[in-house]
Write a protein that holds these residues in place. Structure first.
Motif, PDB file in Angstrom:
ATOM      1  N   THR A 166       0.812  -1.221   0.000  1.00 43.12           N
ATOM      2  CA  THR A 166       0.000   0.000   0.000  1.00 43.12           C
ATOM      3  C   THR A 166       0.849   1.276   0.000  1.00 43.12           C
ATOM      4  OG1 THR A 166      -0.191   0.192   2.413  1.00 43.12           O
ATOM      5  CG2 THR A 166      -1.809  -1.215   1.309  1.00 43.12           C
ATOM      6  N   GLN A 173      -9.140   2.599  -1.417  1.00 45.94           N
ATOM      7  CA  GLN A 173      -9.679   1.893  -0.256  1.00 45.94           C
ATOM      8  C   GLN A 173     -11.079   1.408  -0.614  1.00 45.94           C
ATOM      9  OE1 GLN A 173     -10.838   4.284   3.203  1.00 45.94           O
ATOM     10  NE2 GLN A 173     -10.368   6.143   2.056  1.00 45.94           N
ATOM     11  N   THR A 178      -9.854  -4.101  -2.107  1.00 47.33           N
ATOM     12  CA  THR A 178      -9.115  -3.295  -1.130  1.00 47.33           C
ATOM     13  C   THR A 178      -9.965  -2.913   0.081  1.00 47.33           C
ATOM     14  OG1 THR A 178      -9.570  -1.384  -2.549  1.00 47.33           O
ATOM     15  CG2 THR A 178      -7.385  -2.357  -2.725  1.00 47.33           C
ATOM     16  N   LEU A 181      -8.430  -1.755   3.421  1.00 47.19           N
ATOM     17  CA  LEU A 181      -7.998  -0.373   3.695  1.00 47.19           C
ATOM     18  C   LEU A 181      -9.156   0.498   4.177  1.00 47.19           C
ATOM     19  CD1 LEU A 181      -5.437   0.443   0.878  1.00 47.19           C
ATOM     20  CD2 LEU A 181      -5.206  -0.940   2.939  1.00 47.19           C
ATOM     21  N   GLY A 189      -6.479  -1.494  10.571  1.00 45.58           N
ATOM     22  CA  GLY A 189      -5.557  -1.766   9.455  1.00 45.58           C
ATOM     23  C   GLY A 189      -4.716  -2.980   9.739  1.00 45.58           C
ATOM     24  N   THR A 218      -0.647   6.376  10.211  1.00 49.09           N
ATOM     25  CA  THR A 218      -1.292   6.274   8.900  1.00 49.09           C
ATOM     26  C   THR A 218      -0.507   7.168   7.954  1.00 49.09           C
ATOM     27  OG1 THR A 218      -3.421   5.898   9.963  1.00 49.09           O
ATOM     28  CG2 THR A 218      -3.461   6.561   7.634  1.00 49.09           C
ATOM     29  N   ARG A 223      -7.348   8.387   0.602  1.00 47.25           N
ATOM     30  CA  ARG A 223      -7.325   7.539  -0.594  1.00 47.25           C
ATOM     31  C   ARG A 223      -8.695   7.576  -1.259  1.00 47.25           C
ATOM     32  NH1 ARG A 223      -3.019   3.854  -0.769  1.00 47.25           N
ATOM     33  NH2 ARG A 223      -1.885   3.646   1.196  1.00 47.25           N
ATOM     34  N   VAL A 234      -8.376   8.253   5.309  1.00 48.95           N
ATOM     35  CA  VAL A 234      -8.084   6.854   5.616  1.00 48.95           C
ATOM     36  C   VAL A 234      -8.236   6.645   7.117  1.00 48.95           C
ATOM     37  CG1 VAL A 234      -6.296   5.069   5.637  1.00 48.95           C
ATOM     38  CG2 VAL A 234      -6.536   6.591   3.647  1.00 48.95           C
ATOM     39  N   ASP A 238      -1.825   2.190   9.125  1.00 47.94           N
ATOM     40  CA  ASP A 238      -0.914   1.646   8.110  1.00 47.94           C
ATOM     41  C   ASP A 238       0.222   0.856   8.751  1.00 47.94           C
ATOM     42  OD1 ASP A 238      -2.229   2.756   5.953  1.00 47.94           O
ATOM     43  OD2 ASP A 238      -0.887   4.483   5.765  1.00 47.94           O
TER      44      ASP A 238
END
Lengths: 379, 379, 379, 379
Positions: A166, A173, A178, A181, A189, A218, A223, A234, A238
């Motif tokens: 990613t 997302q 996906t 996400l 996540g 993140t 996204r 988001v 992450d």
């Protein structure tokens, strides 16, 4: 004499494939009390569901998961849909008296998972959460070595789950490919998706985690949504790092990220004990590294054990020494164990209840990261 | 619309399992012009044959291979019996117009293999010899890199196949489990069993071998026969080393043994070219090592390529990047390629004729070892 | 109380540096009976010789090697010049009663080496040929493990020495930097330069080689001479492969080339015994791989022994566990052993006589390659 | 024309040896503006000091470090004593106008280090803290690759320093050999001894650390004191884990312990950037792992760069490609750089001021572990 066992699979994505393959292969290699019959596949898109049924040999397909629940002939409901659907389906399946295999994590949060546990326990149905990596033979071997006491007192447990898919901000997302996400579908996540695996294995190997302290980040803040096309914030983590204390006095260090360039699915763990240590990684899943301090000092070193001989966990069922199996086989082992235990009325680990404990650790990690301080966990 | 293709499998041993698994799995992962139907399994012992049929889903079983040949409904005959039966069965199958997949080596000697080639070519039937390692994705990738010219002029080809399972003099010869040690059944020892794989891959990668010079040894001179219980002289080669020259001017060095303690099935090869080199081994079959001299010097080094991404040979059909497949998948790829080519009327390599060339090299190696001098090979 | 020992070094090239460094370092780390004094450096070019003397602390420099021999104060003559000068200098040094350390190979041929052996033995002077890799701790450890009987009966000895520095046809032959490509100076190519190391170690580890069969190739047929600028035929072997039989019944397989792209100085060996195996390579010289079949089967695997602890050969003299030494240290160990033995009047292996045996194997390999048949070796 | 530079070494323990070796070797391999002269060794025990002087070629020895400071002929004071003596000696040396090389960590705490920085800056003397691992060629290469921008934006920095030598509760604290376990001498445990290295390298590679959150543990709560024989509480941290944020937005994860069975001195780091990643470890210090996402996908993989070629940092001064150097060479490079810079009046990194920043991070980690929350760092 094996009895047929009718499987209703919900979800035809990546996990639908791994599970379908497992049901098909298990009876070719294991002597099972049940013969899985691929009865019904359920998926949102009729055309896709039909194609999946044709490819995998399902007898029928439906697009509404309630039909699977309502089908009296179905013995096992297998849940391979995004996390936000787990609870509703699992509870309905339990109430209908079905055995249940549910993809991991059990739910988006412990709060959501709690009634799932209650439902399966109330119904008394066989239940399993698909933390499949436990049943990679090398990982199972690690458990065996620990249980035999070869490591002695444990000081450290270290696990990473590193990916890199990613990094580009162009990855969307949401949607079919996906959804991991999209915080609404996934719940979190890397914590729920990847660290949950590490935590499940760790607590199986090393006992309960009592307290955690974590950090999340993140990197890509917004996204595009794959379905709406809108750029949205988001909501997932992450990357997540945490350290912890286990009940047995050992220390844990865990990290996961999808921004570790060069690593596709590098789940690693290492366990340091007083007498011996163990290390493993998913990119060479057929090997276990083992160091034993009791070896003669001049020939002491990390051993790379090629886990393929017939006396290794599960390996007597496959090929001959030196010939490796792969990722998919962990699911075959899971199905085989589940069916064997179900026939005996025994639980198969990790149950929903055990997966709830993992969920609680995940929740605590995220809470800790938010609060910037330690969180203790009550099971 | 896929057509059913009826498979008659002869042999229910180790190779019968790998091939049966391949027919079952291929259509789940590949889009094939035919749908393999496991029609008949043939094996000497009725009880075993029936059990095998039950386990793998064969519709029927027989104990006389001629019934498979005579069965008009059978489209493909798959020969998974010891080497001494290959010729007779394959020739009969060809004469009956069946497609044929035959386990390697094609026969015990080139003289025995020659009429097999003539039979399939006369009959015009699809034919393939199961040198399965060609279709390990990393090995197929090596071929691709060579064909793209990345290596430049080739100087060296080096291959080993090392095992350790016959070190004990208590291992018998002959019988179901150890026919590979019985020269009457196998034709030769490591040369036909293991070096044949190395030679097949080498000539595929690097072109014909023109001359060889070899050495063999039989470390354990006599062993009990598994069926008769009599101690008899061992007729096979336990170890064989040879060097050679390829038509393209490069040098080869090959070695195989079953006395290399610590190696179960360690097939390795390395190819050194002017600009780049490649190395691979079967114990980590999902990786390819690659060195490119044209890289910037300060970041130049052997690359360990984890051959799991979707753009790798065959890998787009399996899981996601980072998740490895294993030994058995090479047979799935073989079946998939064979069926695709058969539908188009195209040969699938290695054909019987190509395998005959490999047999000629094996024969020359053994002759050279006996004579203590070079042997040239005429194809 | 240590006595000073005056060193006369002949040659200020690469080997002159490794030996000078060794004399300087040995007394800092080892408790020696002699204290080496760098008395005189001898080299062809006065300016270079002077600079070398300044850099390394030699008390004087000369440009005629006979002055070193004639200097009564010199105790040890160290010969670090191209192979074609070894015999004349060594014989003169022996006749002058000097101790001698001579770079490998002993000479260009066994015929040339024979009188060198006679000279040192007649004179009764301490003598050593610098096959330095024996004294890499991991290689010394391998010897120890073999001698302790840990491997049991040996079946196979396998060694390679792979380089890639002469692939370009623009590399010249002859002169200071590339005399190794000039057959007049070197005697042979990879056989004398690289395989000689492998053979020395192999016979030390595994006893005498009784017969060999080899193949050589010269890929680049002509090169410019570095001094004359003339393009001349290349007389050396660029690559050499041979297999052999040892007196103890084991089989050998050796290969060397300077056309193995990606390998700088990859000397590797592997020894397979009935109970255990050993492997090593020069690119990670501080590790020894060891496999012991007697380990519990579920934790059996190749061990990577990090040869840095104090109980490892030579390592008690250096740093602390985990901290590796490098290439140059093998020369320090050589000097230390030589001085210790010399003080006791004991030989240090490999002596000139032992190196003559290695030379005989080299000669036999080249003769075999030329004749295309086996050669037996008489020691 | 090189000028002599008189070295006064304080401390004849392990670090006294590594530094002495470095001064002796540097001028043999590097072209330096100064020629180090080993003038005086200072140590507590006269007999030991004398023996050290003899072994290493010091012209004299003393047992009171003030004599070194007072000796007008001394140009460089090199401090290789336990941490609790660093400040007093360094400040005195600075006031006496000496150049100073000080072993790491700079002091036991930032408070103790602060006046040291002020002293050297006020005196304007050349100063360096011996974080030697920066000058392992592969680590220096990593810095170069980062500075060239090859990695792109950095996401993660991960470092461990794992040992196993204090697992036994029988290991004492205090005294010559085990002062690192005595909090009075060392200041802290793994944090100051091992993590300080990781932090130094990390901030050199990746810029300042802005905030940390850590956990420590002391597994063995009391140990006998080596000198007094009394069992006393252990005041150091046996293990320390922390995560952090760098100013550049990347995340760090660091761990050190002396209870990681199987690891002697395993310092590892990995850096993940947008385009490329780097990994290294001290047990194979001559290699750097490098992954570049911009490689063609079918030959993309982690490269193992054997950092031995002449165009690698420092390596042009040593041997030939393929031949590795070891641990001790990092100190030689340090001396060479220090002397070159000193001659030009330039600082050599890491200076006392830079090492103070590392100390502040260490202090913050320990404070964080105690408080159970994040600590921000002010430089």
């Amino acid at each position: 004499m094996t009895k047929p066992l009718n499987v209703g699979m919900i979800g035809y994505g990546f996990m639908g494939r791994t599970h379908s393959n497992a049901y098909r292969k298990a009876p070719n290699f294991f002597d099972l009390p049940y013969k899985p019959v691929l009865k019904t596949i359920c998926g949102l898109e009729e055309k896709e569901a039909k194609a999946f049924a044709d490819r995998w040999g399902y007898e029928s397909y439906v697009t509404d998961w309630r039909k699977v629940i309502d089908d009296k002939s179905i013995d096992v409901v297998d849940i391979c849909v995004p996390n936000n659907y787990h609870a509703e389906i699992a509870i309905a399946a339990a109430e209908a008296g079905k055995m249940i295999i549910c993809e991991k994590p059990l739910a988006r949060t412990a709060a959501e998972a709690e009634p799932m546990v209650q439902a399966v326990e109330k119904a008394g149905v066989a239940n399993l959460v698909s933390f499949n990596y436990r049943r990679v033979p090398a990982v199972t071997l690690a458990k065996k070595l620990i249980d035999e006491g070869r490591l002695g007192k444990i000081f450290h447990y270290r696990a990473n789950f590193l990916q890199d898919w990613t990094i580009s901000s162009q990855v969307p997302q949401g949607g079919m490919a996906t959804w991991r996400l999209d915080v609404k579908a996934a719940g979190s996540g890397v914590t729920g998706d990847l660290l949950a695996h590490c935590i499940d294995t760790a607590m199986w190997h090393n006992g309960p985690i009592s307290a955690v302290c974590g950090m999340t980040e993140t990197f890509v803040k917004q996204r595009m949504h794959a379905e709406t096309g809108k750029v949205e914030p988001v909501g997932i983590d992450d990357a997540c790092t945490f350290f912890c204390r286990f009940d047995n006095g050992s220390l844990g260090n865990f990290e996961s990220t999808r921004y570790a360039r060069g690593h596709k699915a590098l789940y690693t763990f290492e366990i340091n004990g007083e007498n011996a240590s163990i290390a493993w990684d998913l990119h060479d899943l057929h090997r276990l590294s083992y160091f034993d301090h009791r070896d003669d000092s001049i020939v002491r070193g990390w051993r790379s054990v090629h886990v393929t001989d017939g006396d290794m966990p599960y390996m007597g069922k496959w090929w001959v020494p030196g010939l490796q199996i792969g990722y998919e086989h962990s699911f075959v082992h899971q199905v085989a164990d589940f069916l064997e235990n179900a026939a005996k009325g025994q639980p198969t680990s990790p149950t929903f209840r055990e997966a709830l404990a993992t969920q609680k650790v995940c929740d605590a990690v995220l809470a800790s990261a938010k609060a910037g301080k330690w969180e203790t966990i009550k099971y």
